[in-house]
Motif scaffolding. Structure first.
Motif, PDB file in Angstrom:
ATOM      1  N   UNK A  69       0.806  -1.223   0.000  1.00  0.00           N
ATOM      2  CA  UNK A  69       0.000   0.000   0.000  1.00  0.00           C
ATOM      3  C   UNK A  69       0.838   1.271   0.000  1.00  0.00           C
ATOM      4  N   UNK A  70       2.029   1.234   0.603  1.00  0.00           N
ATOM      5  CA  UNK A  70       2.866   2.417   0.798  1.00  0.00           C
ATOM      6  C   UNK A  70       4.204   2.248   0.087  1.00  0.00           C
ATOM      7  N   UNK A  71       4.972   3.320  -0.013  1.00  0.00           N
ATOM      8  CA  UNK A  71       6.255   3.247  -0.732  1.00  0.00           C
ATOM      9  C   UNK A  71       7.382   2.693   0.139  1.00  0.00           C
ATOM     10  N   UNK A  72       7.185   2.630   1.463  1.00  0.00           N
ATOM     11  CA  UNK A  72       8.232   2.159   2.370  1.00  0.00           C
ATOM     12  C   UNK A  72       8.204   0.660   2.579  1.00  0.00           C
ATOM     13  N   UNK A  73       9.267   0.176   3.220  1.00  0.00           N
ATOM     14  CA  UNK A  73       9.392  -1.254   3.544  1.00  0.00           C
ATOM     15  C   UNK A  73       8.997  -1.419   5.007  1.00  0.00           C
ATOM     16  N   UNK A  74       7.712  -1.480   5.268  1.00  0.00           N
ATOM     17  CA  UNK A  74       7.218  -1.454   6.645  1.00  0.00           C
ATOM     18  C   UNK A  74       7.310  -2.810   7.334  1.00  0.00           C
ATOM     19  N   UNK A  75       7.293  -3.905   6.574  1.00  0.00           N
ATOM     20  CA  UNK A  75       7.403  -5.222   7.208  1.00  0.00           C
ATOM     21  C   UNK A  75       8.779  -5.425   7.822  1.00  0.00           C
ATOM     22  N   UNK A  76       9.760  -4.624   7.402  1.00  0.00           N
ATOM     23  CA  UNK A  76      11.108  -4.713   7.959  1.00  0.00           C
ATOM     24  C   UNK A  76      11.272  -3.874   9.229  1.00  0.00           C
ATOM     25  N   UNK A 265       8.245  -7.840  -3.748  1.00  0.00           N
ATOM     26  CA  UNK A 265       6.904  -7.664  -4.282  1.00  0.00           C
ATOM     27  C   UNK A 265       6.665  -6.298  -4.890  1.00  0.00           C
ATOM     28  N   UNK A 266       5.470  -6.131  -5.398  1.00  0.00           N
ATOM     29  CA  UNK A 266       5.054  -4.894  -6.044  1.00  0.00           C
ATOM     30  C   UNK A 266       4.503  -3.931  -5.001  1.00  0.00           C
ATOM     31  N   UNK A 267       4.354  -2.657  -5.375  1.00  0.00           N
ATOM     32  CA  UNK A 267       3.636  -1.709  -4.534  1.00  0.00           C
ATOM     33  C   UNK A 267       2.966  -0.677  -5.428  1.00  0.00           C
ATOM     34  N   UNK A 268       1.915  -0.079  -4.925  1.00  0.00           N
ATOM     35  CA  UNK A 268       1.160   0.897  -5.706  1.00  0.00           C
ATOM     36  C   UNK A 268       2.070   2.074  -6.060  1.00  0.00           C
ATOM     37  N   UNK A 269       2.163   2.375  -7.346  1.00  0.00           N
ATOM     38  CA  UNK A 269       2.989   3.475  -7.814  1.00  0.00           C
ATOM     39  C   UNK A 269       4.372   3.075  -8.285  1.00  0.00           C
ATOM     40  N   UNK A 270       4.742   1.820  -8.079  1.00  0.00           N
ATOM     41  CA  UNK A 270       6.110   1.405  -8.420  1.00  0.00           C
ATOM     42  C   UNK A 270       6.419   1.607  -9.900  1.00  0.00           C
ATOM     43  N   UNK A 271       5.508   1.183 -10.774  1.00  0.00           N
ATOM     44  CA  UNK A 271       5.768   1.267 -12.215  1.00  0.00           C
ATOM     45  C   UNK A 271       5.996   2.705 -12.657  1.00  0.00           C
ATOM     46  N   UNK A 272       5.301   3.654 -12.032  1.00  0.00           N
ATOM     47  CA  UNK A 272       5.473   5.064 -12.385  1.00  0.00           C
ATOM     48  C   UNK A 272       6.729   5.664 -11.777  1.00  0.00           C
ATOM     49  N   UNK A 273       7.086   5.220 -10.570  1.00  0.00           N
ATOM     50  CA  UNK A 273       8.204   5.836  -9.856  1.00  0.00           C
ATOM     51  C   UNK A 273       9.564   5.285 -10.269  1.00  0.00           C
TER      52      UNK A 273
END
Length: 361
Positions: A69-76, A265-273
């Motif tokens: 959902x977010x641009x950060x690596x929150x599971x880490x 994995x993927x995240x929302x906005x990855x392809x654009x950023x």
């Protein structure tokens, strides 16, 4: 109609100038905004931030859901730590900037800006659907009080036996403050050391009174939105709606570091950023210091040899520097002979590195 925070009666009793902010009735100032600003820089200030949103994400895949959902690596993120991050749209535009706290192995709290948290809660819920995670907006249950300034730890230490000394920057721990349960976070938006206390609504008023009494010998003052804005501006911290919006990416704001392409994995906005990470943006966010006394304000054009090369996003007199300062988006490659068009008068400014102010640690 503006919504009151749990501390409205206190603000009225203190004679605060109240204003609508993001649909909330908030204290703009209590007396002198310069005195409030300087108190935070030299002693401590007490802020009501109860307009902010608290969204909880829980479950076995809460971390993975936030990674998507977010641009950060929150599971880490280790339990007890916090991270600054952003939620973006499919085009990479910033929908909000956030602080995420990991409260436990399967529990995260996302703190969103007052104007955006209903949207953030909806977006998180939608993006979390493929995961074993539950998203719940609990903003109505929480009050948020901040103690900011070089004496914040001394003041708070008189009210709690929590390990404030050992609490790292961008970390939080549960504790008891003046007999009331709180999440104590070492975070802030002023450029100073300080703490943010998440408490139940019913505990906000007695806790505010306790902190006020404990802080009086140290020079603590209640502080409103005006001083909060000048403090964050001196610290070079962005304000959503000024330096950040859905038309700008994290890279435009000079905050590409928060985008973690190396997470799984993927995240929302990855392809654009991803294509933007190695390309300098057309405009960059910079600091400007006025040579004269006139203040560059939001929306004023930045010029070079009479041509418009940027726009001011935030500006104010700096109490600490003694000069007007501003944040602005300016064309990449232009750094000298700049001016701000202030109602037809081109006032000279100097481009400087951010932040304008950095505390002595």
């Amino acid at each position: 109609m503006s919504r009151p925070t749990p501390l409205r009666d206190i603000h009225q009793d203190l004679g605060a100038t109240l204003t609508d902010f993001a649909g909330w009735l908030m204290p703009l100032r209590y007396g002198s905004e310069s005195a409030e600003h300087n108190a935070v820089r030299t002693a401590a200030g007490l802020f009501d931030l109860s307009h902010m949103g608290e969204i909880f994400v829980t479950g076995p895949q809460a971390g993975e859901a936030l990674d998507y959902a977010l641009v950060g690596h929150l599971s880490a993120l280790a339990p007890g730590r916090a991270r600054y991050t952003m939620i973006v749209n499919e085009r990479g535009g910033v929908l909000d900037d956030l602080i995420v706290y990991r409260l436990g192995d399967e529990e995260f709290m996302v703190v969103a800006n007052a104007s955006n948290y209903p949207m953030v809660a909806v977006e998180l819920a939608e993006r979390a659907k493929p995961y074993d995670a539950v998203v719940e907006d609990r903003s109505e249950q929480w009050a948020l009080i901040a103690v900011q300034g070089p004496r914040a730890q001394e003041i708070l230490a008189t009210l709690t036996d929590a390990d404030l000394e050992g609490l790292k920057y961008y970390a939080g721990l549960p504790g008891v403050v003046d007999g009331r349960e709180a999440l104590i976070a070492r975070t802030g938006y002023t450029g100073e050391d300080g703490f943010e206390l998440f408490v139940a609504n019913a505990d906000a008023t007695p806790l505010w009174h306790a902190i006020t009494a404990a802080g009086a010998p140290y020079g603590l003052l209640p502080a409103g939105l005006s001083s909060r804005d000048t403090l964050r501006l001196e610290a070079g911290m962005p304000l959503y709606g000024n330096e950040l919006n859905a038309e700008l990416t994290p890279f435009d704001a000079g905050l590409g570091r928060v985008v973690k392409f190396d997470k799984p994995g993927d995240f929302v906005g990855r392809a654009a950023l991803e294509p933007l990470k190695d390309i300098p943006p057309g405009r960059r966010l910079v600091g400007l210091v006025a040579r004269g006394r006139r203040v560059p304000r939001h929306g004023y054009p930045v010029t070079h040899d009479g041509a418009v090369v940027g726009e001011v996003t935030s500006g104010a007199p700096s109490q600490t520097l003694g000069k007007p300062i501003a944040l602005a988006y300016v064309d990449t490659g232009v750094s000298e002979d700049l001016a701000v068009d202030i109602r037809g008068s081109h006032e000279a400014v100097d481009l400087v590195a951010l932040p304008f102010y950095r505390r002595n640690k």
